[in-house]
Design a protein around this motif. Structure first.
Motif, PDB file in Angstrom:
ATOM      1  N   ALA A  94      50.215  48.024  46.633  1.00 46.22           N
ATOM      2  CA  ALA A  94      49.354  48.844  47.500  1.00 46.22           C
ATOM      3  C   ALA A  94      48.532  47.919  48.390  1.00 46.22           C
ATOM      4  N   PRO A  95      48.310  48.288  49.645  1.00 46.92           N
ATOM      5  CA  PRO A  95      47.537  47.438  50.550  1.00 46.92           C
ATOM      6  C   PRO A  95      46.161  47.103  49.973  1.00 46.92           C
ATOM      7  N   ASP A  96      45.763  45.850  50.099  1.00 48.95           N
ATOM      8  CA  ASP A  96      44.467  45.312  49.682  1.00 48.95           C
ATOM      9  C   ASP A  96      44.283  45.181  48.164  1.00 48.95           C
ATOM     10  N   ALA A  97      45.140  45.780  47.373  1.00 49.66           N
ATOM     11  CA  ALA A  97      44.952  45.788  45.924  1.00 49.66           C
ATOM     12  C   ALA A  97      45.121  44.400  45.304  1.00 49.66           C
ATOM     13  N   LYS A  98      46.103  43.626  45.799  1.00 48.08           N
ATOM     14  CA  LYS A  98      46.379  42.325  45.194  1.00 48.08           C
ATOM     15  C   LYS A  98      45.162  41.395  45.276  1.00 48.08           C
ATOM     16  N   ALA A  99      44.514  41.325  46.422  1.00 50.65           N
ATOM     17  CA  ALA A  99      43.356  40.445  46.588  1.00 50.65           C
ATOM     18  C   ALA A  99      42.200  40.884  45.691  1.00 50.65           C
ATOM     19  N   ILE A 100      41.992  42.181  45.610  1.00 47.43           N
ATOM     20  CA  ILE A 100      40.912  42.701  44.750  1.00 47.43           C
ATOM     21  C   ILE A 100      41.235  42.390  43.287  1.00 47.43           C
ATOM     22  N   TYR A 101      42.483  42.655  42.879  1.00 51.55           N
ATOM     23  CA  TYR A 101      42.877  42.405  41.500  1.00 51.55           C
ATOM     24  C   TYR A 101      42.743  40.930  41.140  1.00 51.55           C
ATOM     25  N   GLU A 102      43.212  40.047  42.009  1.00 51.18           N
ATOM     26  CA  GLU A 102      43.131  38.612  41.727  1.00 51.18           C
ATOM     27  C   GLU A 102      41.680  38.157  41.584  1.00 51.18           C
ATOM     28  N   ASP A 103      40.822  38.705  42.413  1.00 50.92           N
ATOM     29  CA  ASP A 103      39.404  38.350  42.310  1.00 50.92           C
ATOM     30  C   ASP A 103      38.810  38.874  41.000  1.00 50.92           C
ATOM     31  N   LEU A 104      39.053  40.137  40.698  1.00 52.48           N
ATOM     32  CA  LEU A 104      38.476  40.736  39.491  1.00 52.48           C
ATOM     33  C   LEU A 104      39.097  40.178  38.208  1.00 52.48           C
ATOM     34  N   SER A 105      40.367  39.820  38.236  1.00 50.44           N
ATOM     35  CA  SER A 105      41.036  39.353  37.021  1.00 50.44           C
ATOM     36  C   SER A 105      40.507  38.002  36.553  1.00 50.44           C
ATOM     37  N   LYS A 106      39.794  37.291  37.408  1.00 50.68           N
ATOM     38  CA  LYS A 106      39.191  36.011  37.005  1.00 50.68           C
ATOM     39  C   LYS A 106      38.251  36.199  35.821  1.00 50.68           C
ATOM     40  N   ARG A 107      37.673  37.369  35.709  1.00 50.64           N
ATOM     41  CA  ARG A 107      36.750  37.684  34.612  1.00 50.64           C
ATOM     42  C   ARG A 107      37.438  37.553  33.253  1.00 50.64           C
ATOM     43  N   PHE A 108      38.741  37.820  33.224  1.00 52.51           N
ATOM     44  CA  PHE A 108      39.465  37.852  31.955  1.00 52.51           C
ATOM     45  C   PHE A 108      40.372  36.646  31.747  1.00 52.51           C
ATOM     46  N   MET A 109      40.457  35.743  32.707  1.00 50.89           N
ATOM     47  CA  MET A 109      41.375  34.608  32.648  1.00 50.89           C
ATOM     48  C   MET A 109      41.150  33.725  31.426  1.00 50.89           C
ATOM     49  N   LYS A 110      39.924  33.356  31.122  1.00 43.91           N
ATOM     50  CA  LYS A 110      39.625  32.393  30.059  1.00 43.91           C
ATOM     51  C   LYS A 110      39.542  33.037  28.687  1.00 43.91           C
ATOM     52  N   GLN A 111      39.546  34.362  28.630  1.00 41.10           N
ATOM     53  CA  GLN A 111      39.374  35.039  27.352  1.00 41.10           C
ATOM     54  C   GLN A 111      40.650  35.078  26.527  1.00 41.10           C
ATOM     55  N   GLY A 112      41.789  35.144  27.170  1.00 37.19           N
ATOM     56  CA  GLY A 112      43.025  35.297  26.426  1.00 37.19           C
ATOM     57  C   GLY A 112      43.085  36.676  25.806  1.00 37.19           C
ATOM     58  N   LYS A 113      44.076  36.901  24.993  1.00 38.64           N
ATOM     59  CA  LYS A 113      44.228  38.205  24.338  1.00 38.64           C
ATOM     60  C   LYS A 113      43.374  38.244  23.078  1.00 38.64           C
ATOM     61  N   ARG A 114      42.588  39.317  22.959  1.00 36.54           N
ATOM     62  CA  ARG A 114      41.767  39.522  21.760  1.00 36.54           C
ATOM     63  C   ARG A 114      42.174  40.857  21.151  1.00 36.54           C
ATOM     64  N   THR A 115      42.056  40.942  19.841  1.00 33.45           N
ATOM     65  CA  THR A 115      42.448  42.184  19.179  1.00 33.45           C
ATOM     66  C   THR A 115      41.393  43.261  19.337  1.00 33.45           C
ATOM     67  N   ASN A 116      40.135  42.871  19.501  1.00 30.23           N
ATOM     68  CA  ASN A 116      39.036  43.825  19.631  1.00 30.23           C
ATOM     69  C   ASN A 116      38.392  43.727  21.000  1.00 30.23           C
ATOM     70  N   SER A 117      39.196  43.648  22.035  1.00 29.25           N
ATOM     71  CA  SER A 117      38.698  43.440  23.397  1.00 29.25           C
ATOM     72  C   SER A 117      37.997  44.690  23.917  1.00 29.25           C
ATOM     73  N   PRO A 118      36.839  44.502  24.605  1.00 31.23           N
ATOM     74  CA  PRO A 118      36.150  45.655  25.163  1.00 31.23           C
ATOM     75  C   PRO A 118      36.830  46.166  26.434  1.00 31.23           C
ATOM     76  N   SER A 119      37.792  45.408  26.969  1.00 32.06           N
ATOM     77  CA  SER A 119      38.460  45.836  28.197  1.00 32.06           C
ATOM     78  C   SER A 119      39.460  46.944  27.870  1.00 32.06           C
ATOM     79  N   ILE A 120      39.909  47.589  28.885  1.00 40.29           N
ATOM     80  CA  ILE A 120      40.849  48.685  28.723  1.00 40.29           C
ATOM     81  C   ILE A 120      42.278  48.205  28.982  1.00 40.29           C
ATOM     82  N   GLU A 121      42.481  46.926  28.970  1.00 39.06           N
ATOM     83  CA  GLU A 121      43.819  46.371  29.250  1.00 39.06           C
ATOM     84  C   GLU A 121      44.801  46.729  28.171  1.00 39.06           C
TER      85      GLU A 121
END
Length: 158
Positions: A131-158
């Protein structure tokens, strides 16, 4: 999505509260002390059980000063008790205010975060379908989760 809190606090009200708190700090600055954690740990404390005992002590010490040891000055004992007795109601009031502010901030932050995570998931899905503009927004926002890795009790909705 459940919304348990729907308020707006006018900036003028927030500024008025901040000014009132600053006034309290200014008024009390010459009376308050700061203790180290070690000092706090080492001091005997007056609590709900000790307070009535101390009230009786004060009554008896004022009425029967002949039992005061020579190294205990009644005037200083009275001053210390008066400070404690005067500050305690203020402290209780401040505790109530702090608890209410803390609970309100926690609920508002939680609701905003849950809604924000939902937005993030929507952007993530939009980026997957190019979708137009979505990739740039996603890449910027996904930085928040980059260093966390996968957690079993993650507060995110991923």
């Amino acid at each position: 999505m459940e919304n348990n809190l729907s308020i707006t606090i006018p900036p003028d009200d927030l500024q008025a509260v901040k000014a009132a708190l600053q006034q309290i700090q200014t008024i009390m600055a010459r009376y308050v002390v700061a203790l180290t954690p070690e000092q706090r740990k080492d001091l005997p404390k007056v609590n709900d059980g000790t307070e009535p005992f101390m009230e009786k002590i004060m009554e008896y010490a004022v009425g029967n000063p002949q039992f005061l040891p020579a190294y205990v000055i009644l005037g200083e004992l009275q001053k210390d008790w008066d400070v404690f007795s005067g500050i305690l109601p203020l402290l209780r009031m401040m505790d109530q205010i702090r608890d209410n502010l803390s609970d309100t901030a926690m609920l508002a932050g939680s609701e905003a975060y849950k809604a924000g995570l939902t937005y993030y998931q929507s952007v993530k899905q939009a980026a997957k379908v190019n979708a137009p503009d979505a990739k740039a927004i996603y890449e910027d926002l996904s930085k928040r989760f980059m260093k966390q890795g996968k957690r079993t009790n993650s507060p995110s909705i991923e």
